[in-house]
Design a protein around this motif. Structure first.
Motif, PDB file in Angstrom:
ATOM      1  N   GLY A 147       0.825  -1.205   0.000  1.00  7.24           N
ATOM      2  CA  GLY A 147       0.000   0.000   0.000  1.00  7.24           C
ATOM      3  C   GLY A 147       0.854   1.247   0.000  1.00  7.24           C
ATOM      4  N   VAL A 148       0.500   2.202   0.836  1.00  9.41           N
ATOM      5  CA  VAL A 148       1.265   3.442   0.987  1.00  9.41           C
ATOM      6  C   VAL A 148       2.368   3.201   2.009  1.00  9.41           C
ATOM      7  N   VAL A 149       3.601   3.529   1.639  1.00  8.20           N
ATOM      8  CA  VAL A 149       4.745   3.330   2.523  1.00  8.20           C
ATOM      9  C   VAL A 149       5.310   4.692   2.937  1.00  8.20           C
ATOM     10  N   GLY A 150       5.384   4.931   4.239  1.00 14.24           N
ATOM     11  CA  GLY A 150       6.054   6.112   4.772  1.00 14.24           C
ATOM     12  C   GLY A 150       7.515   5.794   5.007  1.00 14.24           C
ATOM     13  N   GLN A 151       8.406   6.579   4.437  1.00 23.88           N
ATOM     14  CA  GLN A 151       9.840   6.293   4.518  1.00 23.88           C
ATOM     15  C   GLN A 151      10.582   7.478   5.129  1.00 23.88           C
ATOM     16  N   ILE A 152      11.479   7.185   6.070  1.00 24.55           N
ATOM     17  CA  ILE A 152      12.246   8.221   6.772  1.00 24.55           C
ATOM     18  C   ILE A 152      13.721   7.868   6.651  1.00 24.55           C
ATOM     19  N   ILE A 163      17.180   5.921  -2.199  1.00 17.23           N
ATOM     20  CA  ILE A 163      17.088   4.966  -3.297  1.00 17.23           C
ATOM     21  C   ILE A 163      16.875   3.558  -2.763  1.00 17.23           C
ATOM     22  N   TRP A 164      17.597   3.191  -1.712  1.00 18.00           N
ATOM     23  CA  TRP A 164      17.458   1.844  -1.144  1.00 18.00           C
ATOM     24  C   TRP A 164      16.031   1.579  -0.691  1.00 18.00           C
ATOM     25  N   LYS A 165      15.353   2.624  -0.231  1.00 14.34           N
ATOM     26  CA  LYS A 165      13.975   2.449   0.223  1.00 14.34           C
ATOM     27  C   LYS A 165      12.987   2.535  -0.942  1.00 14.34           C
ATOM     28  N   LEU A 166      13.212   3.463  -1.850  1.00 11.42           N
ATOM     29  CA  LEU A 166      12.277   3.662  -2.961  1.00 11.42           C
ATOM     30  C   LEU A 166      12.272   2.487  -3.925  1.00 11.42           C
ATOM     31  N   GLY A 167      13.435   1.940  -4.222  1.00 14.87           N
ATOM     32  CA  GLY A 167      13.536   0.884  -5.230  1.00 14.87           C
ATOM     33  C   GLY A 167      12.592  -0.280  -4.984  1.00 14.87           C
ATOM     34  N   PRO A 168      12.695  -0.956  -3.837  1.00 14.58           N
ATOM     35  CA  PRO A 168      11.821  -2.112  -3.621  1.00 14.58           C
ATOM     36  C   PRO A 168      10.355  -1.740  -3.475  1.00 14.58           C
ATOM     37  N   ALA A 169      10.060  -0.590  -2.867  1.00 10.40           N
ATOM     38  CA  ALA A 169       8.661  -0.194  -2.687  1.00 10.40           C
ATOM     39  C   ALA A 169       7.989   0.059  -4.030  1.00 10.40           C
ATOM     40  N   ALA A 172       7.491  -3.099  -6.155  1.00 11.89           N
ATOM     41  CA  ALA A 172       6.409  -3.970  -5.691  1.00 11.89           C
ATOM     42  C   ALA A 172       5.030  -3.415  -5.993  1.00 11.89           C
ATOM     43  N   GLY A 173       4.961  -2.149  -6.426  1.00  7.81           N
ATOM     44  CA  GLY A 173       3.673  -1.537  -6.721  1.00  7.81           C
ATOM     45  C   GLY A 173       3.134  -0.665  -5.608  1.00  7.81           C
ATOM     46  N   CYS A 174       3.977  -0.377  -4.616  1.00 10.27           N
ATOM     47  CA  CYS A 174       3.581   0.525  -3.537  1.00 10.27           C
ATOM     48  C   CYS A 174       3.799   1.976  -3.966  1.00 10.27           C
ATOM     49  N   THR A 175       3.137   2.886  -3.276  1.00 13.39           N
ATOM     50  CA  THR A 175       3.397   4.312  -3.434  1.00 13.39           C
ATOM     51  C   THR A 175       4.055   4.816  -2.163  1.00 13.39           C
ATOM     52  N   VAL A 176       4.708   5.987  -2.240  1.00  9.55           N
ATOM     53  CA  VAL A 176       5.628   6.394  -1.180  1.00  9.55           C
ATOM     54  C   VAL A 176       5.418   7.848  -0.765  1.00  9.55           C
ATOM     55  N   VAL A 177       5.529   8.064   0.544  1.00 11.38           N
ATOM     56  CA  VAL A 177       5.740   9.407   1.083  1.00 11.38           C
ATOM     57  C   VAL A 177       7.076   9.366   1.807  1.00 11.38           C
ATOM     58  N   LEU A 178       8.047  10.098   1.296  1.00  3.94           N
ATOM     59  CA  LEU A 178       9.407  10.097   1.829  1.00  3.94           C
ATOM     60  C   LEU A 178       9.670  11.366   2.617  1.00  3.94           C
ATOM     61  N   LYS A 179      10.202  11.191   3.849  1.00  2.00           N
ATOM     62  CA  LYS A 179      10.662  12.346   4.621  1.00  2.00           C
ATOM     63  C   LYS A 179      12.162  12.200   4.859  1.00  2.00           C
TER      64      LYS A 179
END
Length: 260
Positions: A147-152, A163-169, A172-179
């Motif tokens: 689903g939606v992944v919050g990344q810090i 990049i390490w966090k965004l790549g796999p998310a 896999a078809g997830c969307t991201v909110v990165l802080k």
């Protein structure tokens, strides 16, 4: 070598650069010179709501794109990072105070390689047959995006950790909110600019700000399905507890003591 000039950074939400709701910003300083190099947004709960809402809406379509389409997007993003490596090096060197040459030689290749790895992995997802446990029915495992992944992300490897966090998310078809870390946010916002030319609006959102209120609002948001942190053990313990209220999945890399 080019020098980074002071700039106004904006949150990146739903494919657009936007000011925080209350307009508050703070200075970003070059740690090696003390020079102010940017004004970064200080996000509030309202900004987090906007970003998560955009990610949730984008998830409806991004989650059902083919693995091939997601892989193609990640490959294009890897190419963009290499193409703009010199620019990223100028920004990261000024923002984090790290040697520009080391960033170009060590981190840019790693960023591109990670994205290309996960582009390949996106096409190798599999479900495993579990047999016939009910008459005339076959049970199996189907892999679906969370689903939606919050990344810090932390301050020490701002772009590479993102990049390490965004790549796999994304693969896999997830969307991201990165802080990103509040003291080294510049390359994350620059990455979002180039990603906007590749990814549909809302698939990747980037917000500035501190752990409180922005980080905590992201971790506890009811529409966030998973939280990924690279940071301190104390922060990780707090996230694990906070995420349990809504049964969020967590990925925690704490103090350099990850299993790998």
């Amino acid at each position: 070598m080019a020098t980074a000039t002071a700039s106004k950074l904006q949150n990146f939400i739903n494919g657009e650069s936007v000011d925080p709701v209350d307009g508050q910003t703070e200075e970003v300083v070059n740690p090696s010179t003390g020079e102010v190099i940017a004004e970064a947004p200080l996000s509030t709960k309202e900004d987090v709501d906007r970003a998560v809402g955009a990610a949730r809406k984008a998830f409806q379509s991004w989650s059902v794109t083919t693995p091939g389409d997601r892989a193609t997007a990640l490959l294009k993003l890897a190419d963009a990072i290499e193409e703009h490596g010199e620019e990223f090096a100028d920004l990261e060197s000024a923002d984090a105070g790290k040697p520009r040459k080391a960033f170009l030689e060590d981190e840019i290749p790693a960023c591109a390689d990670n994205l290309r790895f996960f582009a390949g992995a996106a096409r190798l997802l599999e479900g495993k047959s579990a047999g016939e446990y009910v008459e005339n029915r076959t049970s199996f495992v189907r892999r679906e995006p969370t689903g939606v992944v919050g990344q810090i992300t932390p301050w020490n490897y701002p772009l590479m950790m993102a990049i390490w966090k965004l790549g796999p998310a994304l693969a896999a078809g997830c969307t991201v909110v990165l802080k990103p870390a509040e003291n080294t946010p510049i390359t994350a916002f620059k990455l979002a600019e180039y990603a906007a030319e590749i990814l549909p609006p809302g698939v990747l959102n980037v917000i500035g700000g501190h752990g409180e209120p922005a980080g905590s609002a992201l971790v506890t948001h009811p529409e966030v399905d998973m939280v990924s942190l690279t940071g301190s053990p104390d922060t990780g313990k707090w996230i694990a507890k906070a995420a349990s209220d809504t049964l969020k999945r967590v990925h925690l890399e704490l103090g350099g003591k990850a299993p790998v």
